[in-house]
Scaffold this motif. Sequence first.
Motif, PDB file in Angstrom:
ATOM      1  N   PHE A  77       1.690 -12.466 -10.481  1.00 37.72           N
ATOM      2  CA  PHE A  77       2.386 -11.240 -10.886  1.00 37.72           C
ATOM      3  C   PHE A  77       1.900 -10.045 -10.069  1.00 37.72           C
ATOM      4  O   PHE A  77       2.706  -9.216  -9.639  1.00 37.72           O
ATOM      5  CB  PHE A  77       2.160 -10.985 -12.373  1.00 37.72           C
ATOM      6  CG  PHE A  77       2.780  -9.719 -12.869  1.00 37.72           C
ATOM      7  CD1 PHE A  77       4.142  -9.633 -13.088  1.00 37.72           C
ATOM      8  CD2 PHE A  77       2.006  -8.597 -13.097  1.00 37.72           C
ATOM      9  CE1 PHE A  77       4.729  -8.456 -13.532  1.00 37.72           C
ATOM     10  CE2 PHE A  77       2.579  -7.419 -13.541  1.00 37.72           C
ATOM     11  CZ  PHE A  77       3.935  -7.347 -13.770  1.00 37.72           C
ATOM     12  N   ALA A  78       0.582  -9.954  -9.862  1.00 36.58           N
ATOM     13  CA  ALA A  78       0.035  -8.841  -9.074  1.00 36.58           C
ATOM     14  C   ALA A  78       0.567  -8.877  -7.642  1.00 36.58           C
ATOM     15  O   ALA A  78       0.890  -7.833  -7.069  1.00 36.58           O
ATOM     16  CB  ALA A  78      -1.491  -8.899  -9.081  1.00 36.58           C
ATOM     17  N   ALA A  84       6.835  -5.652  -4.304  1.00 37.42           N
ATOM     18  CA  ALA A  84       7.897  -4.752  -4.753  1.00 37.42           C
ATOM     19  C   ALA A  84       7.583  -3.308  -4.379  1.00 37.42           C
ATOM     20  O   ALA A  84       8.470  -2.552  -3.955  1.00 37.42           O
ATOM     21  CB  ALA A  84       8.090  -4.880  -6.264  1.00 37.42           C
ATOM     22  N   CYS A  85       6.320  -2.898  -4.504  1.00 43.54           N
ATOM     23  CA  CYS A  85       5.921  -1.535  -4.113  1.00 43.54           C
ATOM     24  C   CYS A  85       6.128  -1.326  -2.620  1.00 43.54           C
ATOM     25  O   CYS A  85       6.609  -0.262  -2.185  1.00 43.54           O
ATOM     26  CB  CYS A  85       4.468  -1.284  -4.488  1.00 43.54           C
ATOM     27  SG  CYS A  85       4.170  -1.115  -6.259  1.00 43.54           S
ATOM     28  N   SER A  86       5.794  -2.334  -1.831  1.00 41.39           N
ATOM     29  CA  SER A  86       5.989  -2.233  -0.377  1.00 41.39           C
ATOM     30  C   SER A  86       7.461  -2.119  -0.029  1.00 41.39           C
ATOM     31  O   SER A  86       7.849  -1.331   0.848  1.00 41.39           O
ATOM     32  CB  SER A  86       5.368  -3.458   0.314  1.00 41.39           C
ATOM     33  OG  SER A  86       3.972  -3.503   0.120  1.00 41.39           O
ATOM     34  N   GLY A 173       4.846   8.776  -1.043  1.00 45.92           N
ATOM     35  CA  GLY A 173       4.202   7.490  -0.786  1.00 45.92           C
ATOM     36  C   GLY A 173       3.642   6.817  -2.026  1.00 45.92           C
ATOM     37  O   GLY A 173       3.352   5.618  -2.002  1.00 45.92           O
ATOM     38  N   GLU A 174       3.486   7.583  -3.113  1.00 44.81           N
ATOM     39  CA  GLU A 174       3.001   6.983  -4.357  1.00 44.81           C
ATOM     40  C   GLU A 174       4.166   6.335  -5.106  1.00 44.81           C
ATOM     41  O   GLU A 174       5.312   6.757  -4.974  1.00 44.81           O
ATOM     42  CB  GLU A 174       2.330   8.030  -5.244  1.00 44.81           C
ATOM     43  CG  GLU A 174       1.030   8.572  -4.672  1.00 44.81           C
ATOM     44  CD  GLU A 174       0.362   9.573  -5.606  1.00 44.81           C
ATOM     45  OE1 GLU A 174      -0.880   9.613  -5.609  1.00 44.81           O
ATOM     46  OE2 GLU A 174       1.080  10.296  -6.331  1.00 44.81           O
ATOM     47  N   VAL A 175       3.834   5.318  -5.891  1.00 44.37           N
ATOM     48  CA  VAL A 175       4.852   4.571  -6.633  1.00 44.37           C
ATOM     49  C   VAL A 175       4.493   4.588  -8.112  1.00 44.37           C
ATOM     50  O   VAL A 175       3.356   4.282  -8.488  1.00 44.37           O
ATOM     51  CB  VAL A 175       4.955   3.121  -6.137  1.00 44.37           C
ATOM     52  CG1 VAL A 175       5.934   2.319  -6.999  1.00 44.37           C
ATOM     53  CG2 VAL A 175       5.379   3.079  -4.671  1.00 44.37           C
ATOM     54  N   TYR A 176       5.475   4.937  -8.936  1.00 44.63           N
ATOM     55  CA  TYR A 176       5.270   4.877 -10.382  1.00 44.63           C
ATOM     56  C   TYR A 176       5.675   3.489 -10.864  1.00 44.63           C
ATOM     57  O   TYR A 176       6.764   2.991 -10.550  1.00 44.63           O
ATOM     58  CB  TYR A 176       6.118   5.930 -11.105  1.00 44.63           C
ATOM     59  CG  TYR A 176       6.076   5.761 -12.603  1.00 44.63           C
ATOM     60  CD1 TYR A 176       4.931   6.085 -13.326  1.00 44.63           C
ATOM     61  CD2 TYR A 176       7.165   5.223 -13.289  1.00 44.63           C
ATOM     62  CE1 TYR A 176       4.873   5.902 -14.701  1.00 44.63           C
ATOM     63  CE2 TYR A 176       7.128   5.049 -14.661  1.00 44.63           C
ATOM     64  CZ  TYR A 176       5.974   5.389 -15.357  1.00 44.63           C
ATOM     65  OH  TYR A 176       5.930   5.194 -16.714  1.00 44.63           O
TER      66      TYR A 176
END
Length: 200
Positions: A77-78, A84-86, A173-176
Amino acid sequence: MGGDLDIQPSHLQALQAHADPGLRPARAWKLALGYGAGLLLLTQAPLWALASTERRQVEQDLRDDLAHTVTREAASFAESLSQACSELRFLADDARVRRSFGEPEALREAEASLLSMARISKRYAQIRLLDKSGNELARVERVGGVVRAVQGSELQDKGRRYYLQRSLALEPGEVYVSPFDLNVEGGRVEEPPNPMIRLA
Protein backbone atom coordinates in the motif's frame (compact mmCIF):
# COMPACT_ATOMS: atom_id res chain seq x y z
CA MET A 1 -8.59 -44.72 26.17
CA GLY A 2 -12.16 -44.99 27.44
CA GLY A 3 -13.56 -44.07 30.82
CA ASP A 4 -14.29 -47.68 31.91
CA LEU A 5 -11.80 -49.75 33.90
CA ASP A 6 -11.65 -53.57 33.83
CA ILE A 7 -10.34 -54.97 37.14
CA GLN A 8 -9.34 -58.64 37.24
CA PRO A 9 -10.61 -60.76 40.20
CA SER A 10 -7.04 -61.59 41.20
CA HIS A 11 -6.31 -57.87 41.64
CA LEU A 12 -9.35 -57.49 43.87
CA GLN A 13 -8.30 -60.48 45.99
CA ALA A 14 -4.84 -59.02 46.47
CA LEU A 15 -6.33 -55.76 47.66
CA GLN A 16 -8.59 -57.59 50.07
CA ALA A 17 -5.67 -59.66 51.46
CA HIS A 18 -3.83 -56.49 52.47
CA ALA A 19 -6.88 -54.75 53.85
CA ASP A 20 -8.22 -54.82 57.40
CA PRO A 21 -10.21 -57.96 58.17
CA GLY A 22 -13.27 -55.80 58.58
CA LEU A 23 -12.89 -54.11 55.18
CA ARG A 24 -16.09 -54.55 53.23
CA PRO A 25 -16.04 -55.60 49.54
CA ALA A 26 -17.67 -52.31 48.58
CA ARG A 27 -14.82 -50.36 50.15
CA ALA A 28 -12.34 -52.62 48.38
CA TRP A 29 -13.97 -51.76 45.07
CA LYS A 30 -13.76 -48.05 45.86
CA LEU A 31 -10.07 -48.43 46.66
CA ALA A 32 -9.45 -50.32 43.43
CA LEU A 33 -11.34 -47.77 41.37
CA GLY A 34 -9.45 -44.92 43.00
CA TYR A 35 -6.16 -46.63 42.20
CA GLY A 36 -7.22 -47.20 38.58
CA ALA A 37 -8.45 -43.61 38.19
CA GLY A 38 -5.11 -42.34 39.47
CA LEU A 39 -3.32 -44.38 36.81
CA LEU A 40 -5.73 -43.02 34.19
CA LEU A 41 -5.04 -39.41 35.18
CA LEU A 42 -1.29 -39.99 35.21
CA THR A 43 -1.45 -41.60 31.78
CA GLN A 44 -3.53 -38.80 30.28
CA ALA A 45 -1.47 -35.93 31.77
CA PRO A 46 1.37 -36.18 29.19
CA LEU A 47 -1.23 -36.30 26.38
CA TRP A 48 -2.91 -33.14 27.68
CA ALA A 49 0.45 -31.38 27.96
CA LEU A 50 1.32 -32.41 24.40
CA ALA A 51 -2.04 -31.17 23.07
CA SER A 52 -1.64 -27.88 24.95
CA THR A 53 1.86 -27.39 23.52
CA GLU A 54 0.66 -28.13 19.99
CA ARG A 55 -2.25 -25.69 20.38
CA ARG A 56 0.09 -22.93 21.51
CA GLN A 57 2.37 -23.63 18.56
CA VAL A 58 -0.54 -23.46 16.11
CA GLU A 59 -1.69 -20.18 17.65
CA GLN A 60 1.83 -18.75 17.41
CA ASP A 61 2.12 -19.85 13.77
CA LEU A 62 -1.19 -18.13 12.99
CA ARG A 63 -0.03 -14.93 14.68
CA ASP A 64 3.25 -15.02 12.75
CA ASP A 65 1.43 -15.56 9.44
CA LEU A 66 -0.98 -12.70 10.16
CA ALA A 67 1.86 -10.34 11.11
CA HIS A 68 3.71 -11.26 7.91
CA THR A 69 0.58 -10.65 5.80
CA VAL A 70 -0.09 -7.28 7.41
CA THR A 71 3.53 -6.20 6.93
CA ARG A 72 3.49 -7.26 3.27
CA GLU A 73 0.19 -5.53 2.53
CA ALA A 74 1.26 -2.36 4.34
CA ALA A 75 4.46 -2.21 2.27
CA SER A 76 2.46 -2.76 -0.94
CA PHE A 77 0.00 0.00 0.00
CA ALA A 78 2.82 2.42 0.86
CA GLU A 79 4.46 1.72 -2.51
CA SER A 80 1.17 2.27 -4.36
CA LEU A 81 0.58 5.53 -2.49
CA SER A 82 4.10 6.74 -3.30
CA GLN A 83 3.55 6.01 -7.00
CA ALA A 84 0.23 7.86 -6.94
CA CYS A 85 1.92 10.94 -5.40
CA SER A 86 4.58 10.85 -8.12
CA GLU A 87 1.94 10.60 -10.85
CA LEU A 88 0.01 13.52 -9.37
CA ARG A 89 3.16 15.67 -9.38
CA PHE A 90 3.76 14.63 -12.99
CA LEU A 91 0.27 15.81 -13.93
CA ALA A 92 0.75 19.08 -12.07
CA ASP A 93 3.91 19.75 -14.09
CA ASP A 94 2.38 18.74 -17.43
CA ALA A 95 2.43 21.78 -19.73
CA ARG A 96 -0.93 20.81 -21.25
CA VAL A 97 -2.51 20.76 -17.81
CA ARG A 98 -1.02 24.15 -16.95
CA ARG A 99 -2.29 25.68 -20.21
CA SER A 100 -5.75 24.14 -19.79
CA PHE A 101 -6.79 26.85 -17.33
CA GLY A 102 -6.93 29.42 -20.12
CA GLU A 103 -6.96 27.55 -23.41
CA PRO A 104 -9.90 25.34 -24.53
CA GLU A 105 -7.68 23.34 -26.87
CA ALA A 106 -5.18 22.68 -24.09
CA LEU A 107 -8.06 21.58 -21.85
CA ARG A 108 -8.97 18.86 -24.36
CA GLU A 109 -5.33 17.77 -24.43
CA ALA A 110 -5.24 17.72 -20.63
CA GLU A 111 -8.39 15.59 -20.60
CA ALA A 112 -6.65 13.16 -22.96
CA SER A 113 -3.74 12.98 -20.48
CA LEU A 114 -6.17 12.15 -17.65
CA LEU A 115 -7.81 9.44 -19.73
CA SER A 116 -4.44 7.91 -20.57
CA MET A 117 -3.34 7.86 -16.94
CA ALA A 118 -6.64 6.32 -15.77
CA ARG A 119 -6.38 3.54 -18.36
CA ILE A 120 -2.77 2.74 -17.47
CA SER A 121 -3.05 3.06 -13.69
CA LYS A 122 -6.09 1.02 -12.69
CA ARG A 123 -5.78 2.17 -9.08
CA TYR A 124 -7.77 5.35 -9.83
CA ALA A 125 -11.57 5.55 -9.67
CA GLN A 126 -11.57 9.24 -10.68
CA ILE A 127 -9.09 11.88 -11.78
CA ARG A 128 -10.22 15.52 -11.63
CA LEU A 129 -8.80 18.78 -12.84
CA LEU A 130 -10.09 21.58 -10.59
CA ASP A 131 -9.64 25.31 -10.66
CA LYS A 132 -8.87 27.17 -7.43
CA SER A 133 -12.59 27.67 -6.76
CA GLY A 134 -13.15 23.91 -6.91
CA ASN A 135 -14.97 23.81 -10.23
CA GLU A 136 -14.24 20.71 -12.29
CA LEU A 137 -12.63 21.61 -15.60
CA ALA A 138 -12.25 17.95 -16.53
CA ARG A 139 -12.99 14.61 -14.91
CA VAL A 140 -12.42 11.03 -15.97
CA GLU A 141 -13.87 8.10 -14.06
CA ARG A 142 -13.84 4.33 -14.06
CA VAL A 143 -17.29 2.72 -14.04
CA GLY A 144 -17.62 -1.04 -14.32
CA GLY A 145 -14.07 -1.29 -15.60
CA VAL A 146 -14.68 1.29 -18.36
CA VAL A 147 -12.87 4.65 -18.29
CA ARG A 148 -14.76 7.64 -19.65
CA ALA A 149 -14.48 11.42 -19.73
CA VAL A 150 -17.33 13.29 -18.02
CA GLN A 151 -18.82 16.09 -20.08
CA GLY A 152 -20.74 19.35 -19.65
CA SER A 153 -23.47 19.36 -17.03
CA GLU A 154 -22.02 16.30 -15.27
CA LEU A 155 -19.03 18.34 -14.09
CA GLN A 156 -19.38 19.38 -10.46
CA ASP A 157 -18.42 22.09 -8.00
CA LYS A 158 -16.11 20.64 -5.34
CA GLY A 159 -15.32 23.98 -3.73
CA ARG A 160 -16.69 22.98 -0.32
CA ARG A 161 -14.95 19.62 -0.13
CA TYR A 162 -12.36 19.45 2.63
CA TYR A 163 -9.58 18.00 0.48
CA LEU A 164 -9.59 21.03 -1.83
CA GLN A 165 -9.35 23.48 1.06
CA ARG A 166 -6.49 21.57 2.65
CA SER A 167 -4.57 21.12 -0.58
CA LEU A 168 -4.74 24.87 -1.33
CA ALA A 169 -2.87 25.50 1.93
CA LEU A 170 0.12 23.37 0.83
CA GLU A 171 3.38 24.53 -0.70
CA PRO A 172 4.05 23.80 -4.41
CA GLY A 173 5.07 20.17 -4.85
CA GLU A 174 3.38 19.00 -1.65
CA VAL A 175 0.57 16.44 -1.84
CA TYR A 176 -2.41 16.20 0.47
CA VAL A 177 -3.43 12.59 1.28
CA SER A 178 -6.89 12.23 2.82
CA PRO A 179 -8.06 9.61 5.29
CA PHE A 180 -10.41 6.88 4.05
CA ASP A 181 -13.94 8.20 3.60
CA LEU A 182 -16.96 7.57 1.40
CA ASN A 183 -17.21 8.98 -2.09
CA VAL A 184 -19.63 11.88 -2.53
CA GLU A 185 -21.25 12.65 -5.89
CA GLY A 186 -23.70 15.50 -6.40
CA GLY A 187 -23.63 16.29 -2.68
CA ARG A 188 -24.69 12.76 -1.65
CA VAL A 189 -22.80 9.70 -0.50
CA GLU A 190 -22.49 7.31 -3.40
CA GLU A 191 -24.50 4.06 -3.23
CA PRO A 192 -23.36 1.42 -2.67
CA PRO A 193 -20.80 3.04 -0.32
CA ASN A 194 -17.46 3.47 -2.05
CA PRO A 195 -14.50 4.18 0.29
CA MET A 196 -11.79 6.42 -1.17
CA ILE A 197 -8.43 7.98 -0.45
CA ARG A 198 -7.94 11.32 -2.20
CA LEU A 199 -4.70 12.95 -3.29
CA ALA A 200 -4.70 16.64 -4.11
